[in-house]
Design a protein around this motif. Structure first.
Motif, PDB file in Angstrom:
ATOM      1  N   ILE A   1      38.545  47.510  43.518  1.00 17.08           N
ATOM      2  CA  ILE A   1      38.454  47.265  42.075  1.00 17.08           C
ATOM      3  C   ILE A   1      39.846  47.280  41.451  1.00 17.08           C
ATOM      4  CG2 ILE A   1      37.638  48.189  39.871  1.00 17.08           C
ATOM      5  CD1 ILE A   1      35.198  49.307  41.418  1.00 17.08           C
ATOM      6  N   LEU A   2      40.654  48.286  41.805  1.00 16.23           N
ATOM      7  CA  LEU A   2      42.002  48.386  41.237  1.00 16.23           C
ATOM      8  C   LEU A   2      42.856  47.182  41.618  1.00 16.23           C
ATOM      9  CD1 LEU A   2      43.437  52.016  41.354  1.00 16.23           C
ATOM     10  CD2 LEU A   2      42.479  50.754  39.441  1.00 16.23           C
ATOM     11  N   GLU A   3      42.765  46.745  42.863  1.00 15.96           N
ATOM     12  CA  GLU A   3      43.550  45.591  43.302  1.00 15.96           C
ATOM     13  C   GLU A   3      43.146  44.336  42.531  1.00 15.96           C
ATOM     14  OE1 GLU A   3      44.621  43.046  47.373  1.00 15.96           O
ATOM     15  OE2 GLU A   3      43.224  44.739  47.458  1.00 15.96           O
ATOM     16  N   SER A   4      41.858  44.109  42.399  1.00 18.91           N
ATOM     17  CA  SER A   4      41.379  42.931  41.672  1.00 18.91           C
ATOM     18  C   SER A   4      41.752  43.010  40.198  1.00 18.91           C
ATOM     19  CB  SER A   4      39.856  42.812  41.810  1.00 18.91           C
ATOM     20  OG  SER A   4      39.482  42.661  43.157  1.00 18.91           O
ATOM     21  N   ALA A   5      41.625  44.199  39.620  1.00 24.34           N
ATOM     22  CA  ALA A   5      41.968  44.372  38.207  1.00 24.34           C
ATOM     23  C   ALA A   5      43.456  44.165  37.976  1.00 24.34           C
ATOM     24  CB  ALA A   5      41.554  45.765  37.741  1.00 24.34           C
ATOM     25  N   THR A   6      44.279  44.672  38.888  1.00 22.48           N
ATOM     26  CA  THR A   6      45.730  44.497  38.761  1.00 22.48           C
ATOM     27  C   THR A   6      46.088  43.017  38.748  1.00 22.48           C
ATOM     28  OG1 THR A   6      46.144  46.601  39.886  1.00 22.48           O
ATOM     29  CG2 THR A   6      47.967  45.047  39.787  1.00 22.48           C
ATOM     30  N   ASN A   7      45.492  42.248  39.639  1.00 15.14           N
ATOM     31  CA  ASN A   7      45.758  40.808  39.686  1.00 15.14           C
ATOM     32  C   ASN A   7      45.291  40.113  38.411  1.00 15.14           C
ATOM     33  OD1 ASN A   7      46.917  40.834  42.255  1.00 15.14           O
ATOM     34  ND2 ASN A   7      44.940  40.646  43.270  1.00 15.14           N
ATOM     35  N   GLU A   8      44.136  40.491  37.922  1.00 19.32           N
ATOM     36  CA  GLU A   8      43.586  39.859  36.721  1.00 19.32           C
ATOM     37  C   GLU A   8      44.437  40.187  35.493  1.00 19.32           C
ATOM     38  OE1 GLU A   8      40.378  37.758  34.522  1.00 19.32           O
ATOM     39  OE2 GLU A   8      41.359  37.661  36.490  1.00 19.32           O
ATOM     40  N   PHE A   9      44.841  41.443  35.338  1.00 19.60           N
ATOM     41  CA  PHE A   9      45.678  41.823  34.195  1.00 19.60           C
ATOM     42  C   PHE A   9      47.065  41.180  34.292  1.00 19.60           C
ATOM     43  CE2 PHE A   9      42.912  45.793  33.990  1.00 19.60           C
ATOM     44  CZ  PHE A   9      42.246  45.388  32.846  1.00 19.60           C
ATOM     45  N   ALA A  10      47.596  41.076  35.508  1.00 23.09           N
ATOM     46  CA  ALA A  10      48.911  40.457  35.684  1.00 23.09           C
ATOM     47  C   ALA A  10      48.867  38.974  35.337  1.00 23.09           C
ATOM     48  CB  ALA A  10      49.394  40.648  37.120  1.00 23.09           C
ATOM     49  N   ASP A  11      47.780  38.302  35.700  1.00 22.69           N
ATOM     50  CA  ASP A  11      47.672  36.858  35.474  1.00 22.69           C
ATOM     51  C   ASP A  11      47.307  36.506  34.034  1.00 22.69           C
ATOM     52  OD1 ASP A  11      48.284  36.323  38.109  1.00 22.69           O
ATOM     53  OD2 ASP A  11      46.188  36.191  38.749  1.00 22.69           O
ATOM     54  N   LYS A  12      46.496  37.351  33.379  1.00 21.91           N
ATOM     55  CA  LYS A  12      45.923  36.963  32.087  1.00 21.91           C
ATOM     56  C   LYS A  12      46.195  37.947  30.956  1.00 21.91           C
ATOM     57  CE  LYS A  12      42.189  34.617  34.560  1.00 21.91           C
ATOM     58  NZ  LYS A  12      40.736  34.617  34.862  1.00 21.91           N
ATOM     59  N   GLY A  13      46.799  39.091  31.263  1.00 23.69           N
ATOM     60  CA  GLY A  13      47.014  40.091  30.233  1.00 23.69           C
ATOM     61  C   GLY A  13      45.735  40.847  29.923  1.00 23.69           C
ATOM     62  N   TYR A  14      45.874  41.879  29.092  1.00 25.95           N
ATOM     63  CA  TYR A  14      44.706  42.705  28.768  1.00 25.95           C
ATOM     64  C   TYR A  14      43.641  41.899  28.037  1.00 25.95           C
ATOM     65  CZ  TYR A  14      41.851  46.460  26.867  1.00 25.95           C
ATOM     66  OH  TYR A  14      40.792  47.272  26.536  1.00 25.95           O
ATOM     67  N   ALA A  15      44.058  41.147  27.021  1.00 26.37           N
ATOM     68  CA  ALA A  15      43.083  40.416  26.205  1.00 26.37           C
ATOM     69  C   ALA A  15      42.369  39.335  27.010  1.00 26.37           C
ATOM     70  CB  ALA A  15      43.779  39.802  24.992  1.00 26.37           C
ATOM     71  N   GLY A  16      43.095  38.682  27.909  1.00 21.09           N
ATOM     72  CA  GLY A  16      42.507  37.566  28.646  1.00 21.09           C
ATOM     73  C   GLY A  16      41.719  37.968  29.880  1.00 21.09           C
ATOM     74  N   ALA A  17      41.905  39.196  30.344  1.00 17.88           N
ATOM     75  CA  ALA A  17      41.216  39.645  31.561  1.00 17.88           C
ATOM     76  C   ALA A  17      39.715  39.752  31.319  1.00 17.88           C
ATOM     77  CB  ALA A  17      41.777  40.990  32.011  1.00 17.88           C
ATOM     78  N   ARG A  18      38.941  39.397  32.338  1.00 20.42           N
ATOM     79  CA  ARG A  18      37.485  39.421  32.238  1.00 20.42           C
ATOM     80  C   ARG A  18      36.900  40.306  33.332  1.00 20.42           C
ATOM     81  NH1 ARG A  18      38.641  38.217  28.092  1.00 20.42           N
ATOM     82  NH2 ARG A  18      38.309  36.304  26.884  1.00 20.42           N
ATOM     83  N   MET A  19      35.999  41.181  32.928  1.00 22.67           N
ATOM     84  CA  MET A  19      35.366  42.085  33.881  1.00 22.67           C
ATOM     85  C   MET A  19      34.566  41.318  34.931  1.00 22.67           C
ATOM     86  SD  MET A  19      36.235  45.219  33.027  1.00 22.67           S
ATOM     87  CE  MET A  19      35.023  46.512  33.324  1.00 22.67           C
ATOM     88  N   ASP A  20      33.944  40.214  34.531  1.00 23.52           N
ATOM     89  CA  ASP A  20      33.182  39.402  35.489  1.00 23.52           C
ATOM     90  C   ASP A  20      34.092  38.884  36.602  1.00 23.52           C
ATOM     91  OD1 ASP A  20      30.716  39.667  34.254  1.00 23.52           O
ATOM     92  OD2 ASP A  20      31.044  37.958  32.930  1.00 23.52           O
TER      93      ASP A  20
END
Length: 209
Positions: A15-34
């Motif tokens: 979960i942390l690895e996937s979340a790190t990639n998502e936040f890095a690519d899209k920022g907090y506002a753009g990141a999606r839990m799905d």
């Protein structure tokens, strides 16, 4: 037999690895839990069960890096050592944390651009501890006449700023150096970035420089 604790730890890490990639690519506002759940190959409910909502997830991603960095400084910096030795440890600790977590620099650059509006309180506390360590190193250096007086904020960002920026921009910088030609800019990419930064910092504050 399966080990429930090990399985839980593996899921948490995914979960942390996937979340790190998502936040890095899209920022907090753009990141999606799905999308984080899809990358981690779990259902979204598992994220809420293991960590929590998006805010808690963002906090976990950043706190794991900055909390570990603060802990490493607390372990490795020994106040009986010379200030110059502790400053070396400080620089290398930050450099190692960035090398080991290459997706953190883009997250921090996004935070800087937004004025830190999503920066978790736990990260602010860890950064405060890190800055207090820098202030103490500089204070001891001045007392022992190794260093000139200097702002702990400025010296910290002389170290962390280039390391974060260059980690993110390395490919582009190489491209531009090759296009322009290193002979025209009178420079080449340093073999040891943290070592170069350390040399510049010591030149700026050392009484023996």
């Amino acid at each position: 037999m399966t080990n429930p604790k090990k399985d839980k730890s593996l899921i948490y890490d995914r979960i942390l690895e996937s979340a790190t990639n998502e936040f890095a690519d899209k920022g907090y506002a753009g990141a999606r839990m799905d999308e984080i759940a899809r990358q981690a190959k779990i259902n979204k409910a598992m994220i809420y069960y293991h960590i929590g909502d998006k805010e808690a997830l963002y906090n976990a991603v950043l706190s794991s890096t900055f909390g570990n960095m603060a802990a490493a400084m607390g372990k490795n910096i020994i106040w009986d050592k010379q200030p110059s030795e502790n400053l070396h440890i400080y620089i290398q600790t930050i450099s190692q944390a960035i090398r080991e977590n290459p997706r953190i620099p883009p997250i921090m650059l996004r935070e800087a651009a937004s004025g830190g509006k999503n920066l978790p309180e736990g990260v602010v506390q860890a950064l405060t501890v890190i800055l207090e360590v820098m202030a103490q190193i500089l204070k001891q250096g001045v007392e022992k006449k190794e260093f000139h007086p200097a702002s702990s904020f400025l010296i910290h960002f002389m170290i962390a700023g280039p390391l974060i920026f260059l980690q993110q921009m390395e490919a582009l910088i190489h491209q531009q150096i090759n296009r322009i030609g290193p002979e025209k800019i009178l420079s080449k990419w340093p073999d040891d970035i943290s070592g170069e930064i350390e040399t510049l910092v010591f030149r700026a504050i050392s009484t023996n420089a």
